[in-house]
Write a protein that holds these residues in place. Structure first.
Motif, PDB file in Angstrom:
ATOM      1  N   TYR A   1      -5.100  -2.636 -18.773  1.00  0.00           N
ATOM      2  CA  TYR A   1      -6.486  -2.317 -18.385  1.00  0.00           C
ATOM      3  C   TYR A   1      -7.433  -2.571 -19.565  1.00  0.00           C
ATOM      4  O   TYR A   1      -8.473  -3.199 -19.430  1.00  0.00           O
ATOM      5  N   SER A   2      -7.024  -2.086 -20.730  1.00  0.00           N
ATOM      6  CA  SER A   2      -7.832  -2.231 -21.933  1.00  0.00           C
ATOM      7  C   SER A   2      -8.041  -3.713 -22.301  1.00  0.00           C
ATOM      8  O   SER A   2      -9.144  -4.128 -22.640  1.00  0.00           O
TER       9      SER A   2
ATOM     10  N   LEU B   1      -6.022   0.844 -13.955  1.00  0.00           N
ATOM     11  CA  LEU B   1      -6.474   2.152 -14.431  1.00  0.00           C
ATOM     12  C   LEU B   1      -5.935   3.278 -13.541  1.00  0.00           C
ATOM     13  O   LEU B   1      -5.366   4.250 -14.037  1.00  0.00           O
ATOM     14  N   ILE B   2      -6.079   3.112 -12.222  1.00  0.00           N
ATOM     15  CA  ILE B   2      -5.614   4.136 -11.274  1.00  0.00           C
ATOM     16  C   ILE B   2      -4.092   4.283 -11.343  1.00  0.00           C
ATOM     17  O   ILE B   2      -3.566   5.391 -11.445  1.00  0.00           O
TER      18      ILE B   2
ATOM     19  N   CYS C   1      -5.541   6.473 -26.221  1.00  0.00           N
ATOM     20  CA  CYS C   1      -6.261   5.535 -27.111  1.00  0.00           C
ATOM     21  C   CYS C   1      -6.560   4.234 -26.387  1.00  0.00           C
ATOM     22  O   CYS C   1      -7.657   3.677 -26.527  1.00  0.00           O
ATOM     23  N   SER C   2      -5.599   3.745 -25.607  1.00  0.00           N
ATOM     24  CA  SER C   2      -5.821   2.516 -24.835  1.00  0.00           C
ATOM     25  C   SER C   2      -6.916   2.728 -23.799  1.00  0.00           C
ATOM     26  O   SER C   2      -7.750   1.849 -23.577  1.00  0.00           O
ATOM     27  N   PHE C   3      -6.923   3.904 -23.173  1.00  0.00           N
ATOM     28  CA  PHE C   3      -7.954   4.237 -22.187  1.00  0.00           C
ATOM     29  C   PHE C   3      -9.329   4.250 -22.863  1.00  0.00           C
ATOM     30  O   PHE C   3     -10.282   3.656 -22.358  1.00  0.00           O
ATOM     31  N   TYR C   4      -9.402   4.886 -24.018  1.00  0.00           N
ATOM     32  CA  TYR C   4     -10.658   4.974 -24.769  1.00  0.00           C
ATOM     33  C   TYR C   4     -11.150   3.573 -25.163  1.00  0.00           C
ATOM     34  O   TYR C   4     -12.323   3.249 -24.985  1.00  0.00           O
TER      35      TYR C   4
ATOM     36  N   ARG D   1     -15.398  -1.869 -21.726  1.00  0.00           N
ATOM     37  CA  ARG D   1     -16.051  -1.945 -20.421  1.00  0.00           C
ATOM     38  C   ARG D   1     -17.546  -1.652 -20.530  1.00  0.00           C
ATOM     39  O   ARG D   1     -18.358  -2.247 -19.827  1.00  0.00           O
ATOM     40  N   ALA D   2     -17.896  -0.743 -21.415  1.00  0.00           N
ATOM     41  CA  ALA D   2     -19.300  -0.371 -21.597  1.00  0.00           C
ATOM     42  C   ALA D   2     -20.119  -1.552 -22.127  1.00  0.00           C
ATOM     43  O   ALA D   2     -21.294  -1.685 -21.815  1.00  0.00           O
TER      44      ALA D   2
END
Length: 118
Positions: free
Chosen positions: A111-112, A61-62, A38-41, A47-48
């Motif tokens: 990251y988020s 992220l990596i 969910c955090s990645f999403y 970011r978009a």
């Protein structure tokens, strides 16, 4: 029956404890997996919207994906071993999987947040 450190493996309390531990471990791994994804999403959505990307963002992220993958694999190994009553689970491995899950979620959350702030 078999004996492990003075415990009889036929002991019902031991089997109940083991079942509870495996169930709890699987549930927590699922929760951390969902939270990380969910955090990645959320990070990808933020970011978009923004064009600029921070150098730290890619690093977070990596690192998060590496830690997430390692802890996920470790958790799967623990789950497989848990069903084999002959095997003794080493607490350190269980702790490393849990700490890895927490760490990967924290990195992904970082990251988020960076993506959100721009």
């Amino acid at each position: 029956g078999h004996h492990v450190r003075g415990l009889s493996l036929d002991d019902e309390d031991y089997l109940v404890d083991r079942t509870v531990a495996v169930g709890t471990g699987a549930a927590s791994q699922m929760c951390f997996t969902i939270a990380t994804l969910c955090s990645f999403y959320a990070g990808m959505r933020h970011r978009a919207k923004r064009k600029g990307e921070h150098v730290c963002q890619a690093g977070f992220l990596i690192a998060s994906w590496i830690v997430f993958t390692l802890s996920f694999i470790t958790s799967l190994v623990i789950l497989v071993l848990a069903f084999d009553e002959e095997k003794t689970l080493i607490p350190e491995i269980v702790w490393s999987a849990l700490i890895g899950s927490i760490l990967s979620w924290m990195l992904m959350f970082g990251y988020s947040e960076m993506a959100r702030r721009g």
